[in-house]
Design a protein around this motif. Structure first.
Motif, PDB file in Angstrom:
ATOM      1  N   SER A 212       0.892  -1.190   0.069  1.00 47.97           N
ATOM      2  CA  SER A 212       0.138   0.011  -0.107  1.00 47.97           C
ATOM      3  C   SER A 212       0.841   1.334  -0.085  1.00 47.97           C
ATOM      4  CB  SER A 212      -0.940   0.037   1.225  1.00 47.97           C
ATOM      5  OG  SER A 212      -1.819  -1.117   1.067  1.00 47.97           O
ATOM      6  N   ALA A 213       2.107   1.213   0.481  1.00 51.15           N
ATOM      7  CA  ALA A 213       2.877   2.213   0.403  1.00 51.15           C
ATOM      8  C   ALA A 213       3.708   2.607  -0.605  1.00 51.15           C
ATOM      9  CB  ALA A 213       4.083   2.163   1.631  1.00 51.15           C
ATOM     10  N   GLY A 214       3.514   1.433  -1.713  1.00 51.59           N
ATOM     11  CA  GLY A 214       4.007   1.818  -2.956  1.00 51.59           C
ATOM     12  C   GLY A 214       5.323   0.914  -3.311  1.00 51.59           C
ATOM     13  N   MET A 215       5.383  -0.088  -2.424  1.00 51.22           N
ATOM     14  CA  MET A 215       6.552  -0.985  -2.616  1.00 51.22           C
ATOM     15  C   MET A 215       6.098  -2.057  -3.758  1.00 51.22           C
ATOM     16  SD  MET A 215       8.585  -1.530   0.887  1.00 51.22           S
ATOM     17  CE  MET A 215      10.105  -2.315   0.055  1.00 51.22           C
ATOM     18  N   THR A 216       6.918  -2.411  -4.544  1.00 52.18           N
ATOM     19  CA  THR A 216       6.583  -3.715  -5.518  1.00 52.18           C
ATOM     20  C   THR A 216       6.373  -5.040  -4.542  1.00 52.18           C
ATOM     21  OG1 THR A 216       9.008  -4.144  -5.784  1.00 52.18           O
ATOM     22  CG2 THR A 216       7.916  -2.881  -7.387  1.00 52.18           C
ATOM     23  N   GLN A 217       5.778  -5.875  -5.019  1.00 54.95           N
ATOM     24  CA  GLN A 217       5.666  -7.149  -4.303  1.00 54.95           C
ATOM     25  C   GLN A 217       7.026  -7.752  -4.015  1.00 54.95           C
ATOM     26  OE1 GLN A 217       3.003  -9.690  -6.532  1.00 54.95           O
ATOM     27  NE2 GLN A 217       0.948  -8.386  -6.391  1.00 54.95           N
ATOM     28  N   SER A 218       7.938  -7.812  -4.978  1.00 51.46           N
ATOM     29  CA  SER A 218       9.503  -8.561  -4.825  1.00 51.46           C
ATOM     30  C   SER A 218       9.996  -7.547  -3.811  1.00 51.46           C
ATOM     31  CB  SER A 218      10.022  -8.446  -6.263  1.00 51.46           C
ATOM     32  OG  SER A 218      10.998  -8.890  -5.907  1.00 51.46           O
ATOM     33  N   ASP A 219       9.956  -6.398  -3.622  1.00 49.56           N
ATOM     34  CA  ASP A 219      10.735  -5.574  -2.643  1.00 49.56           C
ATOM     35  C   ASP A 219       9.955  -5.892  -1.358  1.00 49.56           C
ATOM     36  OD1 ASP A 219      12.441  -4.671  -4.697  1.00 49.56           O
ATOM     37  OD2 ASP A 219      11.376  -2.779  -4.822  1.00 49.56           O
ATOM     38  N   ALA A 220       8.681  -5.821  -1.274  1.00 48.93           N
ATOM     39  CA  ALA A 220       7.982  -5.921   0.050  1.00 48.93           C
ATOM     40  C   ALA A 220       8.358  -7.396   0.470  1.00 48.93           C
ATOM     41  CB  ALA A 220       6.563  -5.928   0.032  1.00 48.93           C
ATOM     42  N   VAL A 221       8.247  -8.464  -0.388  1.00 47.25           N
ATOM     43  CA  VAL A 221       8.591  -9.808   0.164  1.00 47.25           C
ATOM     44  C   VAL A 221       9.991  -9.852   0.692  1.00 47.25           C
ATOM     45  CG1 VAL A 221       8.712 -12.244  -0.350  1.00 47.25           C
ATOM     46  CG2 VAL A 221       6.980 -10.908  -0.981  1.00 47.25           C
ATOM     47  N   SER A 222      10.977  -9.423  -0.223  1.00 48.63           N
ATOM     48  CA  SER A 222      12.422  -9.187   0.090  1.00 48.63           C
ATOM     49  C   SER A 222      12.800  -8.529   1.720  1.00 48.63           C
ATOM     50  CB  SER A 222      13.407  -8.478  -0.888  1.00 48.63           C
ATOM     51  OG  SER A 222      14.606  -8.220  -0.511  1.00 48.63           O
ATOM     52  N   LEU A 223      11.995  -7.421   1.732  1.00 52.03           N
ATOM     53  CA  LEU A 223      12.082  -6.629   3.118  1.00 52.03           C
ATOM     54  C   LEU A 223      11.584  -7.354   4.276  1.00 52.03           C
ATOM     55  CD1 LEU A 223      12.941  -3.945   4.494  1.00 52.03           C
ATOM     56  CD2 LEU A 223      10.455  -3.246   4.200  1.00 52.03           C
ATOM     57  N   LEU A 224      10.613  -8.292   4.045  1.00 52.87           N
ATOM     58  CA  LEU A 224       9.983  -8.949   5.044  1.00 52.87           C
ATOM     59  C   LEU A 224      11.106 -10.278   5.372  1.00 52.87           C
ATOM     60  CD1 LEU A 224       6.170  -9.090   4.152  1.00 52.87           C
ATOM     61  CD2 LEU A 224       7.361  -8.130   5.995  1.00 52.87           C
ATOM     62  N   LYS A 225      11.542 -11.009   4.401  1.00 55.35           N
ATOM     63  CA  LYS A 225      12.314 -12.112   4.581  1.00 55.35           C
ATOM     64  C   LYS A 225      13.618 -11.572   5.290  1.00 55.35           C
ATOM     65  CE  LYS A 225      14.931 -12.259   0.244  1.00 55.35           C
ATOM     66  NZ  LYS A 225      16.297 -11.761   0.746  1.00 55.35           N
ATOM     67  N   ASP A 226      14.251 -10.359   5.231  1.00 59.58           N
ATOM     68  CA  ASP A 226      15.229 -10.002   5.686  1.00 59.58           C
ATOM     69  C   ASP A 226      15.218  -9.596   7.094  1.00 59.58           C
ATOM     70  OD1 ASP A 226      16.794 -10.052   3.174  1.00 59.58           O
ATOM     71  OD2 ASP A 226      16.291  -8.016   2.602  1.00 59.58           O
ATOM     72  N   ASN A 227      13.869  -9.276   7.414  1.00 59.35           N
ATOM     73  CA  ASN A 227      13.745  -8.988   8.954  1.00 59.35           C
ATOM     74  C   ASN A 227      12.856  -9.893   9.838  1.00 59.35           C
ATOM     75  OD1 ASN A 227      14.828  -6.265   8.818  1.00 59.35           O
ATOM     76  ND2 ASN A 227      13.218  -5.776   7.439  1.00 59.35           N
ATOM     77  N   GLU A 228      12.573 -11.120   9.150  1.00 60.39           N
ATOM     78  CA  GLU A 228      11.842 -12.024   9.652  1.00 60.39           C
ATOM     79  C   GLU A 228      12.733 -13.000  10.850  1.00 60.39           C
ATOM     80  OE1 GLU A 228       9.067 -14.307  11.352  1.00 60.39           O
ATOM     81  OE2 GLU A 228       8.506 -12.897   9.676  1.00 60.39           O
ATOM     82  N   ALA A 229      12.174 -12.872  12.007  1.00 55.85           N
ATOM     83  CA  ALA A 229      13.121 -13.813  13.108  1.00 55.85           C
ATOM     84  C   ALA A 229      12.617 -15.297  13.032  1.00 55.85           C
ATOM     85  CB  ALA A 229      12.451 -13.207  14.446  1.00 55.85           C
TER      86      ALA A 229
END
Length: 173
Positions: free
Chosen positions: A11-28
């Motif tokens: 919703s903030a404007g990120m692409t799906q690929s970038d959003a998933v990448s950010l989530l995977k990098d920060n997932e504990a």
């Protein structure tokens, strides 16, 4: 929370690929991180989000995958992600409420079983010894004879009886 975060990022404007990448990098959670890495790899290769998550249908469930596919087909991915997040939160709340609602009946059931065994294994044999003269004369009422017989059976086979009571409870829970 995964889909809520994904919804906010897209919703903030990120692409799906970038959003998933950010989530995977920060997932504990390591297991979830591995799943996100595979999803990110599939999305990066050009697969749709629903196609990338399809191999994890046992984890995400059919409803989630269907909502992702509908979001892609209608062009309303943000709304679909929000619906998924709302749906999963409602399911979590329902499970929590169910567990809370079952706590009291389970407590009563466990209390009943404990009290039953205390009475049958401890109290009834003492009464039987007290009524021994009446039992020898054969003047004991039928109900008392049945209670003493059940108590004697349970005392002799208490492990099997306890297993017959506990096993169905464990299967239900």
């Amino acid at each position: 929370m995964l889909f809520r975060k994904l919804y906010m990022l897209i919703s903030a404007g990120m692409t799906q690929s970038d959003a998933v990448s950010l989530l995977k990098d920060n997932e504990a959670n390591l297991a979830l991180r591995e799943i996100l890495i595979k999803i990110h790899s599939n999305v990066k290769k050009g697969q749709s989000m629903s196609g990338a998550t399809r191999e994890f249908s046992k984890i995400f469930g059919g409803n989630v995958l269907a909502l992702l596919q509908v979001g892609e087909e209608t062009g309303h991915m943000e709304k679909s992600l929000k619906n998924i997040a709302d749906y999963l939160e409602e399911v979590a709340n329902a499970r929590k409420n169910l567990a809370t609602a079952l706590a009291y009946p389970v407590f009563l059931l466990v209390s009943f079983v404990i009290i039953f065994f205390v009475i049958v294994l401890y109290c009834v044999p003492r009464f039987e010894r007290a009524f021994e003269p009446i039992i020898k004369r054969g003047k004991l009422p039928l109900v008392s004879k049945i209670i003493f017989a059940v108590s004697n059976f349970i005392c002799a086979h208490y492990f099997i009886c306890a297993l017959c009571i506990v096993l169905p409870i464990c299967l239900v829970l």
